[in-house]
Design an enzyme around this catalytic site. Structure first.
Site, PDB file in Angstrom:
ATOM      1  NE  ARG A   1     -32.977  34.808  84.694  1.00  0.00           N
ATOM      2  CZ  ARG A   1     -31.985  33.924  84.716  1.00  0.00           C
ATOM      3  NH1 ARG A   1     -30.747  34.330  84.967  1.00  0.00           N
ATOM      4  NH2 ARG A   1     -32.208  32.649  84.483  1.00  0.00           N
TER       5      ARG A   1
ATOM      6  CD  GLU B   1     -30.072  38.768  79.588  1.00  0.00           C
ATOM      7  OE1 GLU B   1     -29.870  37.685  79.019  1.00  0.00           O
ATOM      8  OE2 GLU B   1     -29.975  38.933  80.809  1.00  0.00           O
TER       9      GLU B   1
END
Ligand code: NAI
Length: 336
Positions: free
Chosen positions: A232, A261
């Site tokens: 992550r 993101e």
């Protein structure tokens, strides 16, 4: 019962309709977050993927919600503590693609160490077969540092050993029998950073792992090492990555995940809403990373193999059937 599925690609729809013939299904392509709420919010079960953000505000829009399934291993995009308060069960997909993600991590490692992407790009873009600038390094005999030896990390250890690498790992919960079986050594994070030629990250995103690799400890990384992050984005501080690349501490970086993101994927929408300065800084830093020649970025696709997607859908349907039968399956550890 009403079930709402978000972030669907289309190919899953027939399977879902076949498997839930008696339920009312809402099949939605868009993600679910505060800015992407569907017109109907009366579902009792929702299923999301990693681009959704199931925050307290989103939860308060679903008064009938009783179960959330995420079609992913990571569930940091769901406010699990708030779900607990509201009595909402959260299910995930543990271990659908341990090899899938580890194989992808090695694809990135080989791209970094052998400059495969740049070489292909040169031929396609210019037609040049020049060897200039494409000397790489062998993996055999090098030290692979694995951060997090859970399901995916263990596959990376095995693959690394298959390449003839010496493997070291850091995990607050070390698995000594596995280390003995694979000939791998557990070290402290500090020791791992100092000796690894290639570092690959496979721990979950938690408050403890946020900026696990940061401006302070990135200085202790072995000079010239390569870093791969398929776990992550926020586990690595983006500013620290840029500094380490600028200073030559890291020879190259490949990431399948970025801090925030969602911003990169939907920038126009992002910019049209009021934002905190830190979020804008992060967006700029992501762009700086993208432009650096020794950085490879993929759009969160490590999970994305045909076999893994079938396993994800099967596990999700098991979770929902379990919930409908009063016996939820694949519940996240915090709610067991
Ligand atoms: P897992 O739960 O099997 O293993 C995680 C390991 O990390 C555990 O051994 C745990 O003890 C360790 N860990 C916890 N805190 C740590 C710390 N501070 N430092 C080092 N290790 C620590 O999880 P699994 O299945 O291996 O997945 C790992 C992560 O990979 C997921 O949480 C997810 O975020 C990410 N992932 C990314 C995908 C992608 O498409 N890019 C696909 C699937 C998973």
């Amino acid at each position: 019962m009403k079930l709402a599925f978000f972030e669907l690609e289309g190919w899953e729809e027939k399977t879902l309709r076949d498997r839930f013939p008696h339920e009312e299904l809402l099949l939605i392509k868009d993600r679910l977050d505060e800015f992407h709420l569907p017109p109907q919010t009366d579902a009792e079960v929702i299923s999301v993927f990693v681009d959704s953000r199931v925050t307290e505000k989103v939860l308060s829009n679903f008064p009938a919600l009783r179960c959330i399934t995420t079609r992913s291993t990571g569930y940091d995009h769901i406010d699990v503590a708030e779900c607990k308060k509201r009595g909402i069960v959260v299910c995930f997909v543990p271990g659908y693609g341990n090899n899938t993600v580890a194989e992808f991590a090695f694809g990135l490692i080989l791209n970094l160490t052998r400059k495969i992407y740049h070489a292909i790009d040169q031929i396609k873009e210019t037609g040049s077969f020049s060897l200039q600038g494409f000397r790489g390094i062998d993996l055999k005999g090098k030290v692979l540092g694995v951060v997090g030896t859970g399901r995916i990390g263990k596959e990376s250890v095995r693959i690394g050993r298959g390449f003839g690498m010496k493997v070291v790992a850091f995990d607050p919960r070390p698995d000594a029998p596995f280390a003995a079986e694979t000939g791998m050594t557990y070290l402290s994070l500090h020791e791992l950073l100092a000796c690894s030629d290639v570092i690959t990250i496979h721990c979950p995103l938690t408050p403890e792992t946020t900026h696990l690799l940061n401006r302070d400890n990135i200085k202790t990384v072995k000079r010239g090492a390569y870093l791969v992050n398929t776990a992550r984005g926020p586990i690595v501080e983006t500013a620290a990555l840029i500094d380490a690349l600028d200073q030559g501490i890291l020879a190259g970086v490949a990431v399948d995940v970025l801090e925030e993101e969602g911003e990169i994927k939907d920038e126009m929408k992002f910019l049209s809403q009021a934002r905190r300065p830190e979020e804008l800084v992060l967006m700029l830093q992501n762009h700086m990373l993208m432009r650096m020649p020794n950085v490879l970025i993929t759009p969160h696709i490590a999970f994305n193999s045909r076999e893994a997607l079938m396993r994800i859908l099967e596990t999700t349907m098991e979770s929902i059937n379990g919930f409908l039968a009063g016996k939820p399956a694949h519940v996240v550890p915090e709610l067991r």
